[in-house]
Scaffold this motif. Structure first.
Motif, PDB file in Angstrom:
ATOM      1  N   ARG A  11      -2.521 -13.998   1.666  1.00  0.00           N
ATOM      2  CA  ARG A  11      -2.625 -13.728   3.109  1.00  0.00           C
ATOM      3  C   ARG A  11      -1.982 -12.393   3.449  1.00  0.00           C
ATOM      4  N   LEU A  12      -0.853 -12.109   2.835  1.00  0.00           N
ATOM      5  CA  LEU A  12      -0.170 -10.841   3.100  1.00  0.00           C
ATOM      6  C   LEU A  12      -1.033  -9.664   2.658  1.00  0.00           C
ATOM      7  N   ALA A  22       1.302  -1.540   7.487  1.00  0.00           N
ATOM      8  CA  ALA A  22       1.933  -2.537   8.361  1.00  0.00           C
ATOM      9  C   ALA A  22       3.435  -2.546   8.141  1.00  0.00           C
ATOM     10  N   ARG A  23       4.182  -2.802   9.222  1.00  0.00           N
ATOM     11  CA  ARG A  23       5.628  -2.955   9.122  1.00  0.00           C
ATOM     12  C   ARG A  23       5.949  -4.329   8.547  1.00  0.00           C
ATOM     13  N   VAL A  24       7.013  -4.389   7.736  1.00  0.00           N
ATOM     14  CA  VAL A  24       7.392  -5.655   7.113  1.00  0.00           C
ATOM     15  C   VAL A  24       7.755  -6.681   8.191  1.00  0.00           C
ATOM     16  N   ALA A  25       8.428  -6.245   9.246  1.00  0.00           N
ATOM     17  CA  ALA A  25       8.805  -7.165  10.324  1.00  0.00           C
ATOM     18  C   ALA A  25       7.567  -7.767  10.986  1.00  0.00           C
ATOM     19  N   ASP A  26       6.533  -6.940  11.178  1.00  0.00           N
ATOM     20  CA  ASP A  26       5.290  -7.449  11.779  1.00  0.00           C
ATOM     21  C   ASP A  26       4.607  -8.448  10.850  1.00  0.00           C
ATOM     22  N   VAL A  42       6.941  -8.686  -0.253  1.00  0.00           N
ATOM     23  CA  VAL A  42       6.508  -7.292  -0.340  1.00  0.00           C
ATOM     24  C   VAL A  42       7.053  -6.643  -1.603  1.00  0.00           C
ATOM     25  N   GLU A  43       8.311  -6.908  -1.920  1.00  0.00           N
ATOM     26  CA  GLU A  43       8.904  -6.326  -3.127  1.00  0.00           C
ATOM     27  C   GLU A  43       8.181  -6.815  -4.377  1.00  0.00           C
ATOM     28  N   GLN A  57       7.893  -0.236   5.729  1.00  0.00           N
ATOM     29  CA  GLN A  57       6.496  -0.597   5.921  1.00  0.00           C
ATOM     30  C   GLN A  57       5.748  -0.510   4.600  1.00  0.00           C
ATOM     31  N   VAL A  58       4.578  -1.124   4.577  1.00  0.00           N
ATOM     32  CA  VAL A  58       3.779  -1.148   3.350  1.00  0.00           C
ATOM     33  C   VAL A  58       2.370  -0.670   3.666  1.00  0.00           C
ATOM     34  N   SER A  59       1.704  -0.188   2.649  1.00  0.00           N
ATOM     35  CA  SER A  59       0.323   0.264   2.830  1.00  0.00           C
ATOM     36  C   SER A  59      -0.506  -0.162   1.632  1.00  0.00           C
ATOM     37  N   TRP A  60      -1.822  -0.189   1.850  1.00  0.00           N
ATOM     38  CA  TRP A  60      -2.758  -0.516   0.783  1.00  0.00           C
ATOM     39  C   TRP A  60      -2.852   0.684  -0.144  1.00  0.00           C
ATOM     40  N   PRO A  61      -2.638   0.485  -1.439  1.00  0.00           N
ATOM     41  CA  PRO A  61      -2.599   1.637  -2.349  1.00  0.00           C
ATOM     42  C   PRO A  61      -3.951   2.306  -2.494  1.00  0.00           C
TER      43      PRO A  61
END
Length: 378
Positions: A11-12, A22-26, A42-43, A57-61
């Motif tokens: 889902r993530l 997306a921000r990790v908090a969101d 996320v890690e 925040q994370v992004s699609w590579p």
């Protein structure tokens, strides 16, 4: 049912792929988990290279294009090997019917030198998209998808995204409404209508009147069997001896199962029918056992053909059964997907023709219809 970490990761990944960044908090809020859990997820995904993480925040590579194989260069009609390809497979279950489909897909992938990655939806169509995004994040360059639909309403509510996938996609044991985007996808299916017609013809050839259908209504296969029964009656110029009897699993709905048995018992004891087709094997075996308690014996009082042929041969009285080509569905679908990923065409303006491949079931004749044992050709 508690969500597993793998399901939450899928889902993530789907959320990040949809948003790009997306921000990790969101993500914690959208997933309904604590910020600590979201950061840990996320890690874990970033460590595997499935996400890029920078400053909260994370992004699609960004993934580089797969390099061209040497054997394609200079020869527009040449194939390249499937060696090294990663294929994704989404199935609603890894047991019973789909165990053989998965086995066939795995065998075909191994022969092509490709790796097959599996996700299971447990017949939760609302999770199909996230599971498939998980396959893409795991590196799948093409996917085989058997959505967890149970009926047409699920196909309408959870189907459109399939036609928007960025990789070659082959539908498994699922059909789409004509003219819809899903109908433009490659697909490989069993022709259940043909299977039902085989069963009815066999029982009629043995001298029985029009067989009655006992069937579930909780899966695309069950609905295809029901539709095939109506079509077969029209083809043979027959009228149904009564309404289709709704079957349900005995362990999930004992009262509903007993109603189905009593309805069939009444049809037999009244002389209205002497033959029946039952979907699926497990229901057929349990129905035969319960009918025996009521004094109706198979095949003496009722000729019976099961549909699926998973465990039909193991019944006390081995059951004649329609056997869909499940393993071959998985094999042909995988071969088609590998071809989509490796085929070179005549030029940029030449698009590959999509294929709708229907495979014919076979009838395996055993003791439950009172006929000699053997396999009838499709």
């Amino acid at each position: 049912m508690r969500e597993s970490a793998a399901e939450r990761h899928d889902r993530l990944l789907a959320l990040v792929r949809e948003r790009g960044t997306a921000r990790v908090a969101d993500l914690a809020t959208l997933l309904g988990v604590s910020p600590v859990t979201a950061r840990r997820d996320v890690e874990a995904l970033a460590t595997k290279g499935l996400l890029d993480r920078v400053h909260g925040q994370v992004s699609w590579p960004e993934r580089p294009e797969r390099p061209e194989r040497p054997d394609r260069q200079g020869d527009p009609g040449a194939r390249r090997s499937g060696e090294g390809l990663v294929l994704g497979l989404l199935a609603p279950s890894a047991t019973y019917y789909f165990a053989e489909v998965i086995r066939g897909a795995h065998e075909a992938a191994a022969r092509a030198g490709a790796r097959l990655v599996l996700r299971i939806s447990d017949y939760r169509p609302e999770e199909d998209r996230a599971r498939t995004e998980g396959l893409l994040a795991a590196g799948a360059e093409g996917v085989l998808v058997a959505p967890g639909w149970r009926g047409p309403e699920d196909r309408l509510a959870y189907g459109d995204w399939l036609a928007e996938l960025p990789v070659p996609t082959v539908l498994l044991e699922r059909r789409a409404d004509p003219g819809t985007p899903l109908d433009a996808l490659d697909r490989v299916v069993s022709d259940h209508g043909h299977g039902v017609l085989l069963a009815l013809r066999h029982l009629l050839e043995l001298g029985h009147g029009t067989p009655l259908l006992v069937a579930r209504g909780d899966s695309p296969t069950a609905l295809a069997v029901r539709a095939g029964y109506a079509e077969a009656l029209g083809t043979l110029g027959l009228d149904a001896p009564g309404p289709v009897i709704d079957s349900v699993p005995a362990d999930q709905d004992p009262q509903g199962f007993e109603r189905a048995v009593r309805a069939l018992f009444e049809a037999v004891s009244s002389g209205r029918v002497s033959a029946a087709v039952v979907h699926n094997d497990v229901d057929a075996i349990e129905i035969v056992q319960r009918l025996a308690d009521l004094g109706v014996k198979v095949p003496e009082d009722l000729a019976l053909i099961a549909y699926d042929d998973e465990v039909a041969a193991l019944a006390d009285t081995p059951l004649t059964a329609v056997a869909p080509p499940k393993r071959q569905v998985g094999r042909h679908a995988t071969e088609l997907l590998v071809e989509r990923l490796t085929e070179a065409y005549g030029g940029p303006d030449e698009e590959p023709a999509r294929r709708h491949l229907s495979l014919l079931p076979r009838l395996r004749v055993r003791a439950s219809c009172g006929a000699p044992s053997g396999v009838r050709p499709a």
